[in-house]
Design an enzyme around this catalytic site. Structure first.
Site, short mmCIF file in Angstrom:
data_model
loop_
_atom_site.label_atom_id
_atom_site.label_comp_id
_atom_site.label_asym_id
_atom_site.label_seq_id
_atom_site.Cartn_x
_atom_site.Cartn_y
_atom_site.Cartn_z
N LEU A 124 44.31 19.58 22.66
CA LEU A 124 42.96 20.02 22.98
C LEU A 124 43.02 20.63 24.37
O LEU A 124 43.70 20.10 25.25
CB LEU A 124 41.96 18.86 22.98
CG LEU A 124 41.62 18.19 21.65
CD1 LEU A 124 40.69 17.00 21.88
CD2 LEU A 124 41.00 19.17 20.67
N ASP A 125 42.28 21.72 24.59
CA ASP A 125 42.23 22.33 25.91
C ASP A 125 41.63 21.34 26.91
O ASP A 125 40.83 20.48 26.55
CB ASP A 125 41.39 23.60 25.88
CG ASP A 125 42.01 24.69 25.02
OD1 ASP A 125 43.23 24.65 24.79
OD2 ASP A 125 41.25 25.58 24.58
N ARG A 126 41.99 21.50 28.17
CA ARG A 126 41.54 20.58 29.21
C ARG A 126 40.02 20.39 29.25
O ARG A 126 39.53 19.26 29.37
CB ARG A 126 42.06 21.03 30.57
CG ARG A 126 41.74 20.06 31.70
CD ARG A 126 42.52 20.36 32.96
NE ARG A 126 42.34 19.28 33.93
CZ ARG A 126 43.13 19.08 34.99
NH1 ARG A 126 44.13 19.89 35.23
NH2 ARG A 126 42.91 18.07 35.82
N VAL A 159 37.88 20.52 26.93
CA VAL A 159 37.36 20.11 25.62
C VAL A 159 37.48 18.59 25.47
O VAL A 159 38.44 17.99 25.95
CB VAL A 159 38.13 20.82 24.49
CG1 VAL A 159 37.64 20.38 23.12
CG2 VAL A 159 38.01 22.34 24.64
N ARG A 170 37.22 28.95 20.65
CA ARG A 170 36.56 29.54 21.80
C ARG A 170 36.47 31.06 21.66
O ARG A 170 35.40 31.66 21.87
CB ARG A 170 37.30 29.16 23.08
CG ARG A 170 37.31 27.66 23.33
CD ARG A 170 38.29 27.25 24.42
NE ARG A 170 37.90 27.77 25.74
CZ ARG A 170 38.60 27.54 26.84
NH1 ARG A 170 39.71 26.81 26.80
NH2 ARG A 170 38.19 28.03 28.00
#
Length: 241
Positions: free
Chosen positions: A61-63, A65, A164
């Site tokens: 997961l992106d930071r 998120v 995104r």
């Protein structure tokens, strides 16, 4: 700040947690302590583990998120979970909050994504391009509260920044996501994208698992719980797609 290690499920094979926004999954050049190390500390303390703890993330997961993240506690579980994700035998459900109403209430977004690793930005193309990876995302509008819209998203592929960039491409960038066109940041630098649910077959027990991550403890997020509509596509994971 929310508690960093928020267990949702754990056994001898897996540790599944609810990742707070702002925490890295694995270490990078910032030197900030990543979630995997926090989780190793949790296991070491809870189970009185001597020596090094084996723990490896199965996906990312992106930071900025939040939401469900799966760690494998053994090499066998890691190998099997990698196969489950690679073969798409997992149903991933995200929630995204946007300011602009999507052009339609539900649909499927398909494009070819190219990531610029230097700038950490992904670009979507309508047709196949050199270096592009095909990305597919289902979305459904769930309702409107306080001039914002809740969109439920199911990525059918797992490309970098897929959700995104896809929501931005259809004209509905995620709240707080400056990188993909939202007008202003969230105060905590998060974006309003949450990995809400995962549904897959346990790699060892062979039982269906449905994991739901509670929303961040934030009044803005929590109001959208009234719009929840839990649906799992099928009893068996291998029939989902």
């Amino acid at each position: 700040m929310e508690k960093i290690v928020q267990p949702l499920y754990e056994d001898n094979h897996l540790l599944i947690v609810n990742k707070p926004a702002g925490i890295l999954i694995q270490g990078d050049s910032t030197g900030d302590k990543p979630l995997v190390e926090h989780c190793k500390d949790y296991i070491k303390e809870k189970y009185k583990k001597p020596g090094a703890v084996f723990l490896h993330p199965v996906h990312r997961l992106d930071r900025p998120v939040s939401g469900v993240i799966v760690f494998a506690r053994t090499s066998k579980a890691l190998e099997r979970m990698n196969k489950i994700f690679a073969s798409r035998k997992v149903q991933k459900t995200y929630w995204a909050i946007v300011k602009k109403h999507p052009p339609q209430k539900k649909g499927k977004l398909v494009s070819w994504l190219v990531k610029d690793t230097k700038r950490n930005v992904t670009t979507a193309y309508a047709e196949p391009v050199e270096g592009g990876l095909k990305a597919e995302t289902n979305f459904k509008w769930m309702g409107k509260l306080n001039n914002h819209h809740l969109i439920e998203v199911e990525p059918l592929t797992g490309r970098p920044h897929q959700i995104r960039v896809h929501l931005a491409e259809m004209g509905s960038p995620i709240r707080g996501d400056l990188r993909y066109g939202f007008s202003k940041p969230n105060p905590d630098k998060s974006i309003n994208l949450h990995a809400r649910r995962l549904y897959f077959e346990h790699p060892v027990k062979k039982e269906p698992l449905i994991i739901t991550a509670g929303l961040p403890t934030d009044q803005f997020w929590e109001q959208f719980l009234t719009l929840d509509d839990i649906k799992v596509k099928d009893k068996y994971v291998d029939k989902m797609y």
